[in-house]
Design a protein around this motif. Structure first.
Motif, PDB file in Angstrom:
ATOM      1  N   GLY B  96      -7.096   3.216   1.425  1.00 61.50           N
ATOM      2  CA  GLY B  96      -7.062   2.179   2.430  1.00 61.50           C
ATOM      3  C   GLY B  96      -5.857   1.982   2.226  1.00 61.50           C
ATOM      4  O   GLY B  96      -4.977   1.569   2.941  1.00 61.50           O
ATOM      5  N   LEU B  97      -4.850   2.235   0.739  1.00 58.64           N
ATOM      6  CA  LEU B  97      -3.954   1.531   0.713  1.00 58.64           C
ATOM      7  C   LEU B  97      -3.092   2.704   1.426  1.00 58.64           C
ATOM      8  O   LEU B  97      -2.155   2.507   2.068  1.00 58.64           O
ATOM      9  N   ALA B  98      -3.102   3.970   2.094  1.00 63.96           N
ATOM     10  CA  ALA B  98      -2.167   5.188   2.255  1.00 63.96           C
ATOM     11  C   ALA B  98      -2.579   4.623   4.127  1.00 63.96           C
ATOM     12  O   ALA B  98      -1.582   5.381   4.481  1.00 63.96           O
ATOM     13  N   ARG B  99      -3.451   3.854   4.440  1.00 66.66           N
ATOM     14  CA  ARG B  99      -3.410   4.644   5.603  1.00 66.66           C
ATOM     15  C   ARG B  99      -3.916   3.246   6.363  1.00 66.66           C
ATOM     16  O   ARG B  99      -3.526   3.517   8.331  1.00 66.66           O
ATOM     17  N   TYR B 100      -4.364   2.664   6.470  1.00 65.74           N
ATOM     18  CA  TYR B 100      -4.378   0.968   6.607  1.00 65.74           C
ATOM     19  C   TYR B 100      -3.492   0.160   6.348  1.00 65.74           C
ATOM     20  O   TYR B 100      -3.068  -0.337   5.651  1.00 65.74           O
ATOM     21  N   HIS B 101      -2.506  -0.889   7.548  1.00 65.10           N
ATOM     22  CA  HIS B 101      -1.505  -1.243   7.736  1.00 65.10           C
ATOM     23  C   HIS B 101      -1.688  -2.375   7.386  1.00 65.10           C
ATOM     24  O   HIS B 101      -0.803  -3.427   8.648  1.00 65.10           O
ATOM     25  N   PHE B 102      -2.337  -2.786   6.232  1.00 68.07           N
ATOM     26  CA  PHE B 102      -2.457  -4.630   6.608  1.00 68.07           C
ATOM     27  C   PHE B 102      -1.805  -5.130   5.909  1.00 68.07           C
ATOM     28  O   PHE B 102      -0.985  -4.945   5.056  1.00 68.07           O
ATOM     29  N   ASN B 103      -2.229  -6.679   6.089  1.00 68.88           N
ATOM     30  CA  ASN B 103      -0.916  -7.478   5.636  1.00 68.88           C
ATOM     31  C   ASN B 103      -1.319  -7.607   3.715  1.00 68.88           C
ATOM     32  O   ASN B 103      -2.489  -7.860   3.394  1.00 68.88           O
ATOM     33  N   GLY B 104      -0.176  -7.328   4.032  1.00 69.05           N
ATOM     34  CA  GLY B 104       0.172  -7.229   2.534  1.00 69.05           C
ATOM     35  C   GLY B 104       0.191  -6.523   1.498  1.00 69.05           C
ATOM     36  O   GLY B 104      -0.331  -5.937   0.073  1.00 69.05           O
ATOM     37  N   ARG B 106       1.780  -3.635   0.447  1.00 67.48           N
ATOM     38  CA  ARG B 106       3.473  -2.937   0.178  1.00 67.48           C
ATOM     39  C   ARG B 106       3.041  -3.740  -1.210  1.00 67.48           C
ATOM     40  O   ARG B 106       2.682  -3.240  -2.346  1.00 67.48           O
ATOM     41  N   LEU B 108       0.415  -5.921  -2.477  1.00 68.28           N
ATOM     42  CA  LEU B 108      -0.929  -5.592  -3.338  1.00 68.28           C
ATOM     43  C   LEU B 108      -0.722  -4.042  -4.594  1.00 68.28           C
ATOM     44  O   LEU B 108      -0.478  -4.758  -5.409  1.00 68.28           O
ATOM     45  N   PHE B 109       0.125  -3.177  -3.159  1.00 63.81           N
ATOM     46  CA  PHE B 109      -0.339  -1.762  -4.132  1.00 63.81           C
ATOM     47  C   PHE B 109       0.838  -1.957  -5.556  1.00 63.81           C
ATOM     48  O   PHE B 109       0.170  -2.039  -6.745  1.00 63.81           O
ATOM     49  N   LEU B 110       2.067  -2.418  -5.433  1.00 61.87           N
ATOM     50  CA  LEU B 110       2.975  -3.365  -6.712  1.00 61.87           C
ATOM     51  C   LEU B 110       2.229  -3.802  -7.166  1.00 61.87           C
ATOM     52  O   LEU B 110       2.477  -3.400  -8.175  1.00 61.87           O
TER      53      LEU B 110
END
Lengths: 317, 288
Positions: B96-104, B106, B108-110
């Motif tokens: 999800g984090l690598a491929r979907y450009h959803f709102n937030g 970056r 969320l990951f940080l």
């Protein structure tokens, strides 16, 4: 770069691109993205962030884990700063322990990595072997060490006897208990060595060649080429090592329970004792948050350093 | 400095040094292993000498008296369920984090990277309390999921430590060219199928590395079983060892045999997978 939506409306194209999708597709990105990360977020919030916040509240209370919970304001903080000798002592024990284990581990692992970086027959074998102890850490290893440190029959004192030294009360004397733990910890130095070796191998050969052409001898080469290029790795190991040694608990709990005379009362061990032996959950939360802040600070420092030094290949950010 | 250019004495000295280092590093582990294969008399006569013949009497007795069948079963249950859970959660989240450009994304990951920085020991009090609360809720709702004195409490706690696996697997996913997924999409594959049949097989090296890492870590972990599990039937190997060592202080040979029973599985795993473990270690270090 082509617009990401060109492949067709029905096929969501997800690139790590920074282009906005047309409104008709953005919802799919969001939907799938959130669906995929939701189990992680749920677990994270419930069992990590949640408890962390709960202990934030517990800091202002007196609580033994039963029904009664009393609000005490800042009394716990006052006790921590003004009256708690054990806290100061445990902080000192952990700091001394972290300092010596990390600095010795870095020196030893650097020496080992320099040796193993030579292309001789069997270097992979020796590398594998030197890392082995780090892989078998834990309770069993701790007891093996206790046997080694044993006063009468333990290996260390047997060796000392061969050389006609007095035997040492390793884990039972105030002077030697903490050094014993440092020796024990250094047994896992292979962990540092593997990372150090990777750092050494990432230094391009032509730099060494160029320096040699300029007439640098081995020492100058090490001091002016290898060491500066290795400094990110060394800083990484310093911080990760510090974080790791501040969290030491198992060995101390098993072998000395903080003694003799609190000389091995590691910070986390003290935290455990306050929480589960003395059942002072409120005060333990203060200690826990302090630990959290220290380690958080170290981790942020590491990220900051990594950003400055480490080049990401797959990511521009 | 090229090794082959050195003179023979220097090279011999080099090997001698390495061998001495290797022997002293291996000594505690080999001592443990061979001592547990000695007979009682031999252990008494020469506690640090080599065995003259191999005997499994102490191993067998330690297995019996320490109830190692149960300890192994408990440790395996906790480690396997936690690892399967954590890998499933992390792989989906990493995708999800690598491929979907959803709102937030970056942010969320940080933000959740912070999860890596939380020293889990700082959570022992509230987690312990949380399990008690969840347990009472489950009991009120008549759900058969006890959380006090239950391996489930340990498993749930372990499963929240996914940050490392997410960072690691996400980085791997990001290095895979997206064209492969597009091809699958054109063929009509759904998102979960793409993850399952395209991405997971490709990311197997990263997933396998994380599996081994977490398994060994959970296998060795002592603190959380200590906090959650207070019945002797629930003990994991580290807990069992602690009680065993306290109980048979005078029976040196039996004690060492029990230690071997605890330490051999991680040694075995390491010998099998040491290349992957070391590669994972260095990749992890260089990526963060």
């Amino acid at each position: 770069m082509a617009n990401t939506s060109q492949a067709g409306a029905a096929i969501p194209r997800m690139r790590p691109s920074r282009f906005r999708l047309p409104p008709g597709e953005a919802w799919r990105e969001n939907l799938y993205g959130y669906l995929f990360i939701s189990p992680w977020i749920l677990g994270f919030v419930m069992f990590l962030a949640g408890p962390l916040l709960v202990s934030l509240g517990l800091m202002f209370t007196e609580y033994a884990g039963f029904k009664k919970i009393t609000y005490v304001g800042l009394a716990n903080f006052e006790e921590l700063i003004k009256f708690d000798i054990r806290f100061i002592g445990s902080l000192r024990v952990s700091a001394v322990f972290a300092f010596w284990t990390v600095s010795l581990a870095i020196i030893i692992s650097l020496a080992m990595a320099l040796l193993l970086n030579q292309r001789f027959k069997g270097h992979t074998f020796f590398r594998g072997l030197f890392y082995l102890p780090a892989a078998v850490s834990g309770v069993a290893m701790t007891f093996v060490w206790a046997a080694m440190f044993e006063k009468d029959y333990g290996m260390f004192n047997q060796i000392l006897r061969i050389f006609d030294f007095d035997r040492v009360a390793w884990l039972t004397s105030i002077e030697w208990a903490l050094p014993s733990y440092i020796i024990m910890r250094l047994y896992g130095v292979g962990h540092y060595m593997v990372i150090m070796l990777a750092g050494l191998q990432s230094i391009p050969d032509d730099l060494h060649e160029a320096a040699k052409v300029d007439g640098a001898n081995a020492l100058a080469l090490f001091r002016h080429v290898t060491l500066p290029l290795l400094s990110p790795t060394i800083f990484f190991l310093m911080i990760v090592g510090m974080i790791g040694s501040l969290q030491v608990f198992t060995e101390g709990f098993m072998l000395t329970q903080g003694g003799p005379a609190r000389s091995t009362l590691f910070y986390v061990l003290y935290l455990y004792i306050v929480a589960f032996t003395e059942r002072r959950f409120g005060y333990a939360s203060v200690l826990a948050w302090l630990l959290f802040l220290i380690i958080m600070g170290l981790t942020l420092l590491q990220f900051w350093l990594a950003r400055r030094w480490v080049h990401y290949e797959s990511e521009e950010a | 400095m090229v090794f082959r250019e050195l003179s023979l004495p220097v090279r011999l000295l080099f090997y001698l040094f390495l061998i001495v280092a290797a022997v002293s590093i291996l000594y505690p582990l080999t001592w443990m292993s061979y001592t547990s294969l000695k007979t009682n008399e031999e252990v008494m006569l020469s506690p640090f000498g080599l065995p003259t013949r191999v005997s499994f009497e102490n191993i067998a007795e330690a297995w019996q008296t320490g109830n190692f069948t149960r300890l192994y079963a408990n440790s395996l249950l906790i480690a396997i369920v936690s690892v399967v859970g954590i890998i499933t959660i992390s792989t989906t989240a990493a995708y999800g984090l690598a491929r979907y450009h959803f709102n937030g994304n970056r942010a969320l990951f940080l933000y959740f990277l912070v999860g890596m920085a939380v020293p889990t020991q700082a959570l022992m009090v509230p987690s312990f309390k949380l399990m008690a609360i969840l347990d009472s809720w489950a009991a009120a709702l008549h759900l058969p999921v006890p959380l006090l004195n239950s391996p489930l409490a340990v498993i749930l706690t372990y499963m929240s430590w996914s940050s490392l696996a997410i960072i690691f697997i996400r980085a791997y996913f990001m290095s895979i060219p997206p064209e492969l997924e597009d091809a699958a999409r054109v063929d009509g594959a759904r998102e979960l199928q793409i993850l399952r049949h395209v991405m997971v097989p490709l990311a197997m090296p990263a997933i396998a590395t994380m599996t081994i890492f977490y398994f060994v870590f959970f296998w060795n972990d002592f603190l959380w079983p200590l906090i959650y599990l207070h019945k002797h039937t629930l003990r994991t190997i580290p807990l069992g060892i602690m009680h065993f060592e306290g109980k048979y202080v005078s029976l040196w040979s039996l004690q060492v045999a029990a230690l071997s029973l605890a330490a051999w599985p991680p040694i075995f795993i390491y010998v099998l997978f040491h290349r992957r473990i070391q590669r994972g270690l260095t990749e992890g270090a260089l990526k963060f």
